[in-house]
Design an enzyme around this catalytic site. Sequence first.
Site, PDB file in Angstrom:
ATOM      1  CE1 TYR A 134     -21.104  35.467   2.488  1.00 36.16           C
ATOM      2  CE2 TYR A 134     -18.894  36.507   1.809  1.00 36.16           C
ATOM      3  CZ  TYR A 134     -20.220  36.826   2.226  1.00 36.16           C
ATOM      4  OH  TYR A 134     -20.867  37.889   2.197  1.00 36.16           O
TER       5      TYR A 134
ATOM      6  CE1 TYR B  19     -25.002  36.038   9.192  1.00 33.12           C
ATOM      7  CE2 TYR B  19     -25.317  38.460   9.441  1.00 33.12           C
ATOM      8  CZ  TYR B  19     -25.587  37.405   8.842  1.00 33.12           C
ATOM      9  OH  TYR B  19     -26.477  37.418   7.735  1.00 33.12           O
TER      10      TYR B  19
HETATM   11  C1  LIG Z   1     -25.196  38.691   4.842  1.00 30.89           C
HETATM   12  S1  LIG Z   1     -26.701  39.567   4.726  1.00 30.89           S
HETATM   13  C2  LIG Z   1     -27.772  38.326   4.842  1.00 30.89           C
HETATM   14  C3  LIG Z   1     -28.762  38.269   3.618  1.00 30.89           C
HETATM   15  C4  LIG Z   1     -29.902  39.838   3.814  1.00 30.89           C
HETATM   16  N1  LIG Z   1     -30.760  39.331   4.608  1.00 30.89           N
HETATM   17  C5  LIG Z   1     -30.403  40.336   2.376  1.00 30.89           C
HETATM   18  O1  LIG Z   1     -31.496  40.321   2.207  1.00 30.89           O
HETATM   19  O2  LIG Z   1     -29.593  40.277   1.695  1.00 30.89           O
HETATM   20  C6  LIG Z   1     -26.676  40.189   6.462  1.00 30.89           C
HETATM   21  C7  LIG Z   1     -27.877  41.221   6.544  1.00 30.89           C
HETATM   22  O3  LIG Z   1     -28.934  40.560   6.890  1.00 30.89           O
HETATM   23  C8  LIG Z   1     -29.590  41.138   8.058  1.00 30.89           C
HETATM   24  N2  LIG Z   1     -29.703  40.063   9.067  1.00 30.89           N
HETATM   25  C9  LIG Z   1     -29.179  38.894   8.922  1.00 30.89           C
HETATM   26  N3  LIG Z   1     -29.586  38.117  10.079  1.00 30.89           N
HETATM   27  C10 LIG Z   1     -30.416  38.900  10.894  1.00 30.89           C
HETATM   28  C11 LIG Z   1     -30.903  38.850  12.165  1.00 30.89           C
HETATM   29  N4  LIG Z   1     -30.842  37.754  12.700  1.00 30.89           N
HETATM   30  N5  LIG Z   1     -31.700  39.827  12.545  1.00 30.89           N
HETATM   31  C12 LIG Z   1     -31.885  41.188  11.919  1.00 30.89           C
HETATM   32  N6  LIG Z   1     -31.201  41.214  10.831  1.00 30.89           N
HETATM   33  C13 LIG Z   1     -30.470  40.089  10.088  1.00 30.89           C
HETATM   34  C14 LIG Z   1     -28.733  42.308   8.576  1.00 30.89           C
HETATM   35  O4  LIG Z   1     -29.143  43.572   7.561  1.00 30.89           O
HETATM   36  C15 LIG Z   1     -27.357  42.027   7.885  1.00 30.89           C
HETATM   37  O5  LIG Z   1     -26.741  43.016   7.795  1.00 30.89           O
END
Ligand SMILES: C[S@@+](CC[C@H](N)C(=O)[O-])C[C@H]1O[C@@H](n2cnc3c(N)ncnc32)[C@H](O)[C@@H]1O
Length: 477
Positions: free
Chosen positions: A342, A438
């Site tokens: 990461y 997370y």
């Molecule tokens: C590290 S980022 C992951 C990548 C993100 N999905 C993107 O499009 O850039 C973390 C964000 O992804 C979304 N996310 C990740 N896992 C999720 C889950 N199980 N349910 C809902 N949202 C999720 C949330 O918005 C979170 O703040």
Amino acid sequence: MTQSSMLIDLSQDSEPEDLIQPKPPRLFSANLAHRELSSTIPLKRKSDIDSDSSSVSPFNAFTPVLQPNNGNINNTHVIFNPKRRSEPYTPSPAPESGIELSVVVPSPSAQLKREIDSAEFIPDIKLTALSQEFYPTDALEKRATRGAYPAARSVKREAIPFRIGNPGPFLTEKERKPVVDTLCESLKRKLATIKGPPVTVSPGDMKRLAQSTSSFEFINRYKLRDGVTPIGNEFSAGCSCNEICDPARCSCLTQEENSEERIIPYKTSKEDPRFWGLTPEFMQRTSMIYECNSLCGCNERCWNKVITQGRKVKLEIFHTGKRGFGLRSPDFIRAGQFIDLYLGEVITTKHADEREKAAAARNAPSYLFSLDFLVNDDGIYVVDGCNFGGATRFINHSCNPNCKMFTVSRNHGDEYLYDLAFFAVKDIQPGMEFTFDYNPHMEQVDKVEPGAVPCLCGEPNCRGQLWANKKKRRERF
Ligand SMILES: C[S@@+](CC[C@H](N)C(=O)[O-])C[C@H]1O[C@@H](n2cnc3c(N)ncnc32)[C@H](O)[C@@H]1O
């Protein structure tokens, strides 16, 4: 002698050029009989002049001298006797001379009129501040004056739609296409900078990802920001193993509590002896991995350099739907296999708090990871993968994950700065999404807390929320 007056029109008879270019003195006469008397200037008789040479006129280079013509006023001639300034001044005639002489204001002489008529006048120039006549400009300025810039000319303003009540985008779908194409090209270039096997984008998701990552940059190592200082090499150490480390003796490995036994993180696979991954026992732990480093006696093929050897799997970014983008691989991934690090900007907690607040206010995703595994004080650093990062910033959360993040130390001495590495904890089929928890220490909640980010992982054991509080959206260990 009878009192009389006469008028001298100097404009008709004088030769102004004489004043400029004095010629030898000459005498001439003018018939004044037809002149009207308008004003009187007393002149002096020649006889008086001849007798009076004591003073010099301070004003005129030449002094007119009146010479009466045998006392006949009607035929009086004026003798014009130019004199140099240095010559004696001629005083005005005495009143008893009986003659009053007038001089009219000169109108242009014939000579002057001829000159005026034949003169070439300056053409009527309309002067402006940028007149080429007086301010010669270079080629570019000339182009600007003519409005000759090609880009400016090619814009058809009347063709740009302006929809009242609809604040943009002003570009139509057709016009926007080249912009998206450019972003796609830019994204492909950025992806090509990532070291290791290819990182691709699912074919249908390229445009969407290109638009959402237009200001994101892929990096291959941490970007250390203000206030983040790694410890020096003098505080780092290496093992004294030869070529390939001996797991029983290598000083890089930590020991079990109250035991001489060393904790060995990696083992080889029965199916493929070239593959080294986490042991099933280590996968259950939350221990830090201590890898060998450049100060060690072992070589680069040492089994304890799995992360140092880098990523071995291909990666693909794709769109998941409601959870945004996610990450997967077209390869089969074994349980225990290293996926990738990461990466991001390493910032201080103070900066992280500010960024977190701003992201929460925009309801934007969070990419913050606290490096608080070994210490938990105000001096900890935070990794932010929002603006700079690797492909693993797209890994989503699941309450039943197939990957796990481990902390990895390669310099052994720095408690504040170390690596975050993703490993598979299950066999992962090609194309299956990578997920990790997370908040592995978060307890099961009966109902989603107010203000929490709802979890959409869809697993039967889903806890319902990613973070308990929107304001603290930061992964911890
Ligand atoms: C590290 S980022 C992951 C990548 C993100 N999905 C993107 O499009 O850039 C973390 C964000 O992804 C979304 N996310 C990740 N896992 C999720 C889950 N199980 N349910 C809902 N949202 C999720 C949330 O918005 C979170 O703040």
